[in-house]
Design a protein around this motif. Sequence first.
Motif, PDB file in Angstrom:
ATOM      1  N   SER B   3       0.845  -1.188   0.000  1.00  0.00           N
ATOM      2  CA  SER B   3       0.000   0.000   0.000  1.00  0.00           C
ATOM      3  C   SER B   3       0.881   1.239   0.000  1.00  0.00           C
ATOM      4  CB  SER B   3      -0.904   0.009   1.221  1.00  0.00           C
ATOM      5  OG  SER B   3      -0.126   0.056   2.389  1.00  0.00           O
ATOM      6  N   SER B   4       0.441   2.268  -0.708  1.00  0.00           N
ATOM      7  CA  SER B   4       1.236   3.482  -0.759  1.00  0.00           C
ATOM      8  C   SER B   4       1.073   4.249   0.545  1.00  0.00           C
ATOM      9  CB  SER B   4       0.807   4.347  -1.939  1.00  0.00           C
ATOM     10  OG  SER B   4      -0.522   4.729  -1.772  1.00  0.00           O
ATOM     11  N   GLY B   5       2.030   5.103   0.815  1.00  0.00           N
ATOM     12  CA  GLY B   5       1.959   5.885   2.032  1.00  0.00           C
ATOM     13  C   GLY B   5       2.491   5.154   3.242  1.00  0.00           C
ATOM     14  N   GLU B   6       3.052   3.996   3.015  1.00  0.00           N
ATOM     15  CA  GLU B   6       3.617   3.188   4.084  1.00  0.00           C
ATOM     16  C   GLU B   6       4.865   3.869   4.658  1.00  0.00           C
ATOM     17  OE1 GLU B   6       5.746  -1.184   4.176  1.00  0.00           O
ATOM     18  OE2 GLU B   6       4.500  -0.613   2.476  1.00  0.00           O
ATOM     19  N   VAL B   7       5.609   4.520   3.762  1.00  0.00           N
ATOM     20  CA  VAL B   7       6.816   5.244   4.137  1.00  0.00           C
ATOM     21  C   VAL B   7       6.657   6.683   3.670  1.00  0.00           C
ATOM     22  CG1 VAL B   7       9.288   5.473   3.624  1.00  0.00           C
ATOM     23  CG2 VAL B   7       8.297   3.213   3.962  1.00  0.00           C
ATOM     24  N   GLN B   8       7.055   7.618   4.508  1.00  0.00           N
ATOM     25  CA  GLN B   8       6.947   9.017   4.113  1.00  0.00           C
ATOM     26  C   GLN B   8       8.307   9.637   3.868  1.00  0.00           C
ATOM     27  OE1 GLN B   8       4.332  11.010   6.971  1.00  0.00           O
ATOM     28  NE2 GLN B   8       2.741  10.821   5.407  1.00  0.00           N
ATOM     29  N   LEU B   9       8.401  10.303   2.741  1.00  0.00           N
ATOM     30  CA  LEU B   9       9.643  10.988   2.374  1.00  0.00           C
ATOM     31  C   LEU B   9       9.582  12.401   2.945  1.00  0.00           C
ATOM     32  CD1 LEU B   9      12.227  11.579   1.007  1.00  0.00           C
ATOM     33  CD2 LEU B   9      11.140  11.291  -1.200  1.00  0.00           C
ATOM     34  N   THR B  10      10.134  12.548   4.135  1.00  0.00           N
ATOM     35  CA  THR B  10      10.093  13.847   4.813  1.00  0.00           C
ATOM     36  C   THR B  10      11.509  14.265   5.213  1.00  0.00           C
ATOM     37  OG1 THR B  10       9.895  12.846   7.000  1.00  0.00           O
ATOM     38  CG2 THR B  10       7.839  13.332   5.829  1.00  0.00           C
ATOM     39  N   GLU B  11      11.645  15.540   5.527  1.00  0.00           N
ATOM     40  CA  GLU B  11      12.947  16.042   5.968  1.00  0.00           C
ATOM     41  C   GLU B  11      13.397  15.303   7.230  1.00  0.00           C
ATOM     42  OE1 GLU B  11      13.340  20.258   6.045  1.00  0.00           O
ATOM     43  OE2 GLU B  11      14.941  20.218   7.527  1.00  0.00           O
ATOM     44  N   GLU B  12      12.455  15.071   8.121  1.00  0.00           N
ATOM     45  CA  GLU B  12      12.790  14.388   9.370  1.00  0.00           C
ATOM     46  C   GLU B  12      13.306  12.970   9.109  1.00  0.00           C
ATOM     47  OE1 GLU B  12      13.294  15.601  12.211  1.00  0.00           O
ATOM     48  OE2 GLU B  12      13.796  13.625  12.980  1.00  0.00           O
ATOM     49  N   ALA B  13      12.682  12.283   8.178  1.00  0.00           N
ATOM     50  CA  ALA B  13      13.106  10.908   7.871  1.00  0.00           C
ATOM     51  C   ALA B  13      14.501  10.903   7.255  1.00  0.00           C
ATOM     52  CB  ALA B  13      12.102  10.258   6.922  1.00  0.00           C
ATOM     53  N   VAL B  14      14.749  11.835   6.342  1.00  0.00           N
ATOM     54  CA  VAL B  14      16.070  11.905   5.704  1.00  0.00           C
ATOM     55  C   VAL B  14      17.119  12.281   6.741  1.00  0.00           C
ATOM     56  CG1 VAL B  14      17.473  13.131   4.000  1.00  0.00           C
ATOM     57  CG2 VAL B  14      15.130  12.469   3.439  1.00  0.00           C
ATOM     58  N   ARG B  15      16.777  13.241   7.592  1.00  0.00           N
ATOM     59  CA  ARG B  15      17.703  13.665   8.643  1.00  0.00           C
ATOM     60  C   ARG B  15      18.060  12.485   9.565  1.00  0.00           C
ATOM     61  NH1 ARG B  15      18.497  18.634  10.879  1.00  0.00           N
ATOM     62  NH2 ARG B  15      16.670  19.530   9.914  1.00  0.00           N
ATOM     63  N   ARG B  16      17.055  11.703   9.882  1.00  0.00           N
ATOM     64  CA  ARG B  16      17.269  10.567  10.778  1.00  0.00           C
ATOM     65  C   ARG B  16      18.236   9.555  10.156  1.00  0.00           C
ATOM     66  NH1 ARG B  16      12.031   9.645  11.698  1.00  0.00           N
ATOM     67  NH2 ARG B  16      11.962   7.860  10.319  1.00  0.00           N
ATOM     68  N   TYR B  17      18.006   9.231   8.890  1.00  0.00           N
ATOM     69  CA  TYR B  17      18.886   8.259   8.233  1.00  0.00           C
ATOM     70  C   TYR B  17      20.320   8.777   8.144  1.00  0.00           C
ATOM     71  CZ  TYR B  17      15.055   5.239   6.717  1.00  0.00           C
ATOM     72  OH  TYR B  17      14.007   4.390   6.682  1.00  0.00           O
ATOM     73  N   LEU B  18      20.467  10.048   7.760  1.00  0.00           N
ATOM     74  CA  LEU B  18      21.826  10.586   7.554  1.00  0.00           C
ATOM     75  C   LEU B  18      22.554  10.833   8.866  1.00  0.00           C
ATOM     76  CD1 LEU B  18      21.358  13.040   4.548  1.00  0.00           C
ATOM     77  CD2 LEU B  18      22.131  10.657   4.543  1.00  0.00           C
ATOM     78  N   SER B  19      21.825  10.900   9.957  1.00  0.00           N
ATOM     79  CA  SER B  19      22.461  11.057  11.267  1.00  0.00           C
ATOM     80  C   SER B  19      23.009   9.729  11.770  1.00  0.00           C
ATOM     81  CB  SER B  19      21.459  11.593  12.297  1.00  0.00           C
ATOM     82  OG  SER B  19      20.989  12.845  11.891  1.00  0.00           O
ATOM     83  N   ARG B  20      22.425   8.650  11.263  1.00  0.00           N
ATOM     84  CA  ARG B  20      22.844   7.320  11.715  1.00  0.00           C
ATOM     85  C   ARG B  20      24.126   6.878  11.052  1.00  0.00           C
ATOM     86  NH1 ARG B  20      17.417   4.113  10.949  1.00  0.00           N
ATOM     87  NH2 ARG B  20      16.164   5.158  12.509  1.00  0.00           N
TER      88      ARG B  20
END
Lengths: 20, 72
Positions: B3-20
């Motif tokens: 189903s679509s919308g399962e994952v959201q492409l947001t600034e917070e999500a990108v920030r979280r990944y790049l901080s890890r």
Amino acid sequence: SSSEADEMAAALEAELNHFM
Amino acid sequence: AASSGEVQLTEEAVRRYLSRKPMTTKDLLKKFQTKRTGLSSDATVNALAQLLKRLDPERKLIADKMHFFLKE
């Protein structure tokens, strides 16, 4: 497909290199 | 199909990944696959480009590949 992923990565990098 | 919308492409999500950990554009694209976000390929590329410009992450070459990461 992996080729679509490659195309997207290339497009994204082109966008970023344009800017950075 | 997922189903679509399962994952959201947001600034917070990108920030979280790049901080890890440092990630390549391909790594990021894998996190936000179109089948999971419901976005088109073009929309995904445009959104990630805008978010990366805004976040202005550090860049680092690892194994000859450009990686992005954010310092805490």
